[in-house]
Design an enzyme around this catalytic site. Structure first.
Site, PDB file in Angstrom:
ATOM      1  N   GLY A  94       5.950 -38.780  24.003  1.00 32.95           N
ATOM      2  CA  GLY A  94       5.895 -37.845  25.120  1.00 32.95           C
ATOM      3  C   GLY A  94       6.225 -36.368  25.021  1.00 32.95           C
ATOM      4  O   GLY A  94       7.203 -36.381  24.101  1.00 32.95           O
ATOM      5  N   ASN A  95       5.851 -35.390  25.595  1.00 32.11           N
ATOM      6  CA  ASN A  95       6.246 -34.068  25.567  1.00 32.11           C
ATOM      7  C   ASN A  95       6.087 -33.183  26.802  1.00 32.11           C
ATOM      8  O   ASN A  95       5.269 -33.670  27.577  1.00 32.11           O
ATOM      9  CB  ASN A  95       5.588 -33.499  24.435  1.00 32.11           C
ATOM     10  CG  ASN A  95       4.163 -33.762  24.127  1.00 32.11           C
ATOM     11  OD1 ASN A  95       3.476 -33.334  24.790  1.00 32.11           O
ATOM     12  ND2 ASN A  95       4.115 -34.759  23.156  1.00 32.11           N
ATOM     13  N   GLY A 153      10.259 -35.780  18.301  1.00 36.64           N
ATOM     14  CA  GLY A 153      10.837 -36.966  18.053  1.00 36.64           C
ATOM     15  C   GLY A 153      12.049 -37.157  18.951  1.00 36.64           C
ATOM     16  O   GLY A 153      13.019 -37.782  18.826  1.00 36.64           O
ATOM     17  N   GLU A 161       2.527 -31.947  19.513  1.00 39.59           N
ATOM     18  CA  GLU A 161       1.327 -31.705  20.475  1.00 39.59           C
ATOM     19  C   GLU A 161       1.556 -30.192  21.157  1.00 39.59           C
ATOM     20  O   GLU A 161       0.751 -29.716  21.692  1.00 39.59           O
ATOM     21  CB  GLU A 161       1.343 -32.636  21.660  1.00 39.59           C
ATOM     22  CG  GLU A 161       1.411 -34.107  21.140  1.00 39.59           C
ATOM     23  CD  GLU A 161       0.019 -34.383  20.539  1.00 39.59           C
ATOM     24  OE1 GLU A 161      -1.049 -33.496  20.271  1.00 39.59           O
ATOM     25  OE2 GLU A 161       0.023 -35.582  20.152  1.00 39.59           O
ATOM     26  N   HIS A 206       2.901 -34.657  29.022  1.00 35.16           N
ATOM     27  CA  HIS A 206       2.055 -35.682  28.388  1.00 35.16           C
ATOM     28  C   HIS A 206       3.046 -36.817  28.045  1.00 35.16           C
ATOM     29  O   HIS A 206       4.330 -36.958  27.744  1.00 35.16           O
ATOM     30  CB  HIS A 206       1.912 -35.136  26.899  1.00 35.16           C
ATOM     31  CG  HIS A 206       1.297 -36.414  26.018  1.00 35.16           C
ATOM     32  ND1 HIS A 206       0.300 -37.196  26.597  1.00 35.16           N
ATOM     33  CD2 HIS A 206       1.719 -36.735  24.769  1.00 35.16           C
ATOM     34  CE1 HIS A 206       0.195 -38.150  25.389  1.00 35.16           C
ATOM     35  NE2 HIS A 206       0.907 -37.723  24.387  1.00 35.16           N
ATOM     36  N   HIS A 228       3.209 -41.523  27.817  1.00 31.17           N
ATOM     37  CA  HIS A 228       2.568 -42.774  27.415  1.00 31.17           C
ATOM     38  C   HIS A 228       2.858 -43.862  28.613  1.00 31.17           C
ATOM     39  O   HIS A 228       3.362 -44.826  28.121  1.00 31.17           O
ATOM     40  CB  HIS A 228       2.841 -43.242  26.099  1.00 31.17           C
ATOM     41  CG  HIS A 228       2.586 -42.243  25.178  1.00 31.17           C
ATOM     42  ND1 HIS A 228       2.747 -42.709  23.699  1.00 31.17           N
ATOM     43  CD2 HIS A 228       2.139 -41.174  25.088  1.00 31.17           C
ATOM     44  CE1 HIS A 228       2.211 -41.631  23.008  1.00 31.17           C
ATOM     45  NE2 HIS A 228       1.823 -40.405  23.851  1.00 31.17           N
ATOM     46  N   HIS A 258      -4.250 -43.448  23.362  1.00 22.22           N
ATOM     47  CA  HIS A 258      -2.893 -42.676  23.191  1.00 22.22           C
ATOM     48  C   HIS A 258      -1.992 -42.600  24.471  1.00 22.22           C
ATOM     49  O   HIS A 258      -1.243 -43.117  24.543  1.00 22.22           O
ATOM     50  CB  HIS A 258      -3.800 -41.321  22.826  1.00 22.22           C
ATOM     51  CG  HIS A 258      -2.651 -40.353  22.620  1.00 22.22           C
ATOM     52  ND1 HIS A 258      -2.576 -39.303  21.487  1.00 22.22           N
ATOM     53  CD2 HIS A 258      -1.256 -40.138  22.853  1.00 22.22           C
ATOM     54  CE1 HIS A 258      -1.642 -38.485  21.332  1.00 22.22           C
ATOM     55  NE2 HIS A 258      -0.509 -39.078  22.163  1.00 22.22           N
TER      56      HIS A 258
END
Length: 193
Positions: free
Chosen positions: A28-29, A46, A78, A97, A99, A159
């Site tokens: 995620g970001n 990371g 990303e 973003h 998951h 994704h």
């Protein structure tokens, strides 16, 4: 908004998303565009949202992707996707973003996630999708940012989910909304078996 405020908002949001089980591990970001429109602040590659700190946020120049870092961290893989969105949408000031489990479950399935009432106008039958491209790839950045020209949320096949907003609160709320409709539709599918 000052740099410290932007960074604090990203950290607060990351902790909130972690507490809501919207991110797993280091996936995620999050980014915010500064008020000058010259820089974004984005989570480092990371990083763990549970333990995100001030040093885990990287300032990136929008036009050439150069960045400054107080340690050896680099911006999220990303970053190009986030930058592409900001370059194509003048109304967007934040990108999130994740998951999240239910929405990502739909991303890995053949089922489409239906749009539902509760977050703006329904513009089509399904939440927009982008075909699979490797994470961090130029193709993913290009196709996802193109899809977000006319959408505020996109499912990235195999994704996760990406949302945008006029601020970080709106982008985060939309992420949570997508996860909730995915959960509802999953339960509905199971009950209708």
């Amino acid at each position: 908004m000052m740099e410290n405020e932007i960074i604090e908002q990203i950290i607060k949001t990351a902790h909130h998303l972690y507490d809501r089980d919207m991110v797993i591990g280091k996936a995620g970001n999050i980014s915010i565009l500064d008020s000058t429109g010259e820089y974004i602040y984005i989570t480092a590659s990371g990083t763990n949202f549970k333990e995100l700190t001030y040093d885990d946020i990287i300032k990136v120049k929008l036009d050439d992707l150069s960045y400054t870092s107080t340690n050896d961290l680099v911006p999220s893989m990303e970053t190009s996707l986030h930058v592409g969105v900001y370059q194509k949408r003048s109304d967007v000031k934040s990108v999130v973003h994740v998951h999240s489990p239910y929405a990502t479950g739909f991303a890995f399935s053949k089922k489409r996630l239906c749009q539902q009432e509760g977050f703006g106008e329904i513009t089509g039958e399904y939440i927009a999708e982008v075909n699979y491209y490797p994470p961090g790839s130029k193709k993913l950045a290009e196709h996802a940012s193109d899809a977000l020209k006319n959408e505020d949320a996109v499912i990235l096949k195999d994704h996760g989910v990406i949302t945008v907003g006029k601020d970080i609160e709106e982008a985060t709320l939309l992420c949570e909304y997508i996860e909730e409709i995915a959960k509802t539709q999953y339960i509905s599918h199971v009950l209708n078996l």
